[in-house]
Design a protein around this motif. Sequence first.
Motif, mmCIF file in Angstrom:
data_model
loop_
_atom_site.group_PDB
_atom_site.id
_atom_site.type_symbol
_atom_site.label_atom_id
_atom_site.label_comp_id
_atom_site.label_asym_id
_atom_site.label_seq_id
_atom_site.Cartn_x
_atom_site.Cartn_y
_atom_site.Cartn_z
ATOM 1 N N GLU A 199 0.839 -1.204 0.000
ATOM 2 C CA GLU A 199 0.000 0.000 0.000
ATOM 3 C C GLU A 199 0.874 1.255 0.000
ATOM 4 O O GLU A 199 0.596 2.220 -0.708
ATOM 5 N N GLN A 200 1.935 1.226 0.811
ATOM 6 C CA GLN A 200 2.833 2.394 0.857
ATOM 7 C C GLN A 200 3.513 2.608 -0.492
ATOM 8 O O GLN A 200 3.632 3.735 -0.963
ATOM 9 N N ALA A 201 3.954 1.521 -1.105
ATOM 10 C CA ALA A 201 4.623 1.646 -2.408
ATOM 11 C C ALA A 201 3.655 2.226 -3.440
ATOM 12 O O ALA A 201 4.024 3.092 -4.238
ATOM 13 N N PHE A 202 2.413 1.765 -3.418
ATOM 14 C CA PHE A 202 1.408 2.281 -4.354
ATOM 15 C C PHE A 202 1.225 3.781 -4.151
ATOM 16 O O PHE A 202 1.132 4.548 -5.120
ATOM 17 N N GLU A 203 1.183 4.206 -2.890
ATOM 18 C CA GLU A 203 1.065 5.631 -2.555
ATOM 19 C C GLU A 203 2.243 6.436 -3.108
ATOM 20 O O GLU A 203 2.072 7.514 -3.672
ATOM 21 N N VAL A 204 3.440 5.889 -2.908
ATOM 22 C CA VAL A 204 4.660 6.576 -3.345
ATOM 23 C C VAL A 204 4.647 6.766 -4.865
ATOM 24 O O VAL A 204 4.897 7.862 -5.373
ATOM 25 N N PHE A 205 4.331 5.701 -5.598
ATOM 26 C CA PHE A 205 4.294 5.803 -7.062
ATOM 27 C C PHE A 205 3.159 6.726 -7.511
ATOM 28 O O PHE A 205 3.324 7.536 -8.418
ATOM 29 N N SER A 206 2.008 6.596 -6.862
ATOM 30 C CA SER A 206 0.846 7.409 -7.259
ATOM 31 C C SER A 206 1.137 8.895 -7.098
ATOM 32 O O SER A 206 0.759 9.699 -7.955
ATOM 33 N N GLU A 207 1.803 9.245 -6.021
ATOM 34 C CA GLU A 207 2.099 10.661 -5.769
ATOM 35 C C GLU A 207 2.991 11.241 -6.877
ATOM 36 O O GLU A 207 2.719 12.319 -7.410
ATOM 37 N N GLN A 208 4.043 10.501 -7.232
ATOM 38 C CA GLN A 208 4.943 11.001 -8.282
ATOM 39 C C GLN A 208 4.232 11.048 -9.639
ATOM 40 O O GLN A 208 4.338 12.033 -10.383
ATOM 41 N N ILE A 209 3.510 9.989 -9.960
ATOM 42 C CA ILE A 209 2.855 9.922 -11.276
ATOM 43 C C ILE A 209 1.778 10.998 -11.402
ATOM 44 O O ILE A 209 1.592 11.584 -12.461
ATOM 45 N N ASP A 210 1.110 11.293 -10.289
ATOM 46 C CA ASP A 210 0.109 12.352 -10.291
ATOM 47 C C ASP A 210 0.756 13.696 -10.669
ATOM 48 O O ASP A 210 0.221 14.457 -11.479
ATOM 49 N N ALA A 211 1.929 13.959 -10.094
ATOM 50 C CA ALA A 211 2.632 15.219 -10.402
ATOM 51 C C ALA A 211 3.084 15.244 -11.863
ATOM 52 O O ALA A 211 2.997 16.275 -12.537
ATOM 53 N N LEU A 212 3.552 14.107 -12.369
ATOM 54 C CA LEU A 212 3.993 14.030 -13.766
ATOM 55 C C LEU A 212 2.812 14.265 -14.713
ATOM 56 O O LEU A 212 2.922 14.956 -15.723
ATOM 57 N N ARG A 213 1.671 13.690 -14.365
ATOM 58 C CA ARG A 213 0.468 13.843 -15.186
ATOM 59 C C ARG A 213 0.009 15.301 -15.169
ATOM 60 O O ARG A 213 -0.340 15.877 -16.198
#
Length: 286
Positions: A122-136
């Motif tokens: 769950e933490q890893a998903f959060e970490v990736f989601s946060e970065q990808i959200d900023a990239l998007r």
Amino acid sequence: MDWLHEVASGKLLVSDGAMGTMLQSLGLGVGQCPELWNLTHPERVQQVHRAYLQAGANLLTTNTFGGNRIRLAAHGLGNHLAEINRRAVDLAREVAEDTAAVMASVGPTGALLEPLGDLSEEQAFEVFSEQIDALREGGADTVILETFMALEEIVIALRAAKAQGMRVIASMSFGTGERTMMGVTPEQAAATLVEEGAQVVGANCSTGAQEMVPVIQRMRAAVSVPLIAQPNAGMPVLLEDKPVYTQKPAEMAAFVPHFVQAGAKIIGSCCGSTPEFTRAIASMLA
Ligand SMILES: [Zn+2]
């Protein structure tokens, strides 16, 4: 440029080369955060993008490989995560204009997943989601997941990217014996990543072009999506504790026909490479 359309219609594309080692040659200190340069030295990041574009790259990679919360926090830069990633996409897009496509780079978190480490899924998903959200938000529509060695981790990153509607190129790093450091085979990697929705799969970094050819061949036998190959400039040798890449551009480019024959549709390079490698790859493809 719609890279996926181009690849689907049978065109071979050239992706760019190393960012980190290029920034070091422009003054980035060892141990300094390369992604911070998106804010402090944007003109040098763009200088690297421009050099790859002029060398013939059809795909430019953002300077965001380590732009996730865990890696940025290690540099005390957690509060600048969104800004660093958004700005990186801007910088690449300004250079690419309509002549190249931009891939937003996402690397491993830098922490080990449970049970080897203490990072939960769950933490890893959060970490990736946060970065990808900023990239998007910065305008990226394509994520390149690169240099992953653990299949579990890249799958979590892939799910985070797909959840945000991104196109995904998923690439793992294979060592000697044609396995990742975590023991993943090319077949396992390719089949799983395609099943999870990656549009392109392949290999990057690793040991060098020669060893990567059979990895791409084995992926081709396992899946039918376009493949990407981005090798290092040979196997690094340690010189005063610093990795040094000794391969010459023409030596790497000599493997381009082998990659094409193995089924690669996008060919670029990774650590230790320079725009001269991109130029050699592009002229070999032409
Ligand atoms: Zn690399």
